[in-house]
Design an enzyme around this catalytic site. Sequence first.
Site: not given
Length: 267
Positions: A144, A157
């Site tokens: 990401s 995360y």
Amino acid sequence: MTQFSNARPAAVVTGASEGIGAELARVFAAKGHEVAIVARRGDRLAALADDIAAKGHKRPIVVELDLLAEGAAETLAARLGEAGLAPQYLVNNAGFGLIGPIADLDQAEQLAMIDLNIRALTALTLRFLPSLTQTKGGVMNVASVASFMPGPGFAVYYATKAFVRSFSEAISYELKPAGVKVSCLCPGPVLTGFQARAGMSYDGLMSAMKPALVPAEEVARQGYEGLMAGRRVVVPGTMNKFMVWSARLSPRAILLPLLGTAQMKRV
């Protein structure tokens, strides 16, 4: 390697029941690869396999499997062996996120996030490396834009994705002499089931992020092309590239409060 001797080369896509994973399976199938799709939700995998077959491509092998289960890598290897497939391309897409302060989030869920986003990804890469090397294939790890910055309010995360990018870049160097490509796909915001699982939305103040949204099918296309071209890191979308560039240049003393405030407005 005996298990995969004389087997047909295939692209193995985890987390393929929806979103980016499903679109990656479609792209690999459309490019002529035999595909094995892996996820917990077998009904969604079957529907995806039917849809791919309906478009004239070979129907993917469906593997209903929880990658957090003990021995999942060996179970997947056995299922692929039974189907006569050898992993040539491994797409580690399975993962999830949880938004909120770490003190407020469930501890077991946060640890499960680490297990799936990091441990399972690493275990599959190690397990199938001999096959990937023999077939001169590749690994695509889905990270990401979060991997380029700290994420207060999304701390675990962001940290897992930082591992994925660092791991991917390192092994891309290690495996290049063996003819194995490694690419890390780093999308920005994409409207998938990820948002619901993470407990976030792009409503209200966060609607300002909507211009950065890139459709899942475009993310998948760019990811596939990047892998085949041997690109170590792929960031789809001009605005997302700008965010990565800005994060790299911004002092942490400025970046941390900005990101922390933004994340809390996502909840």
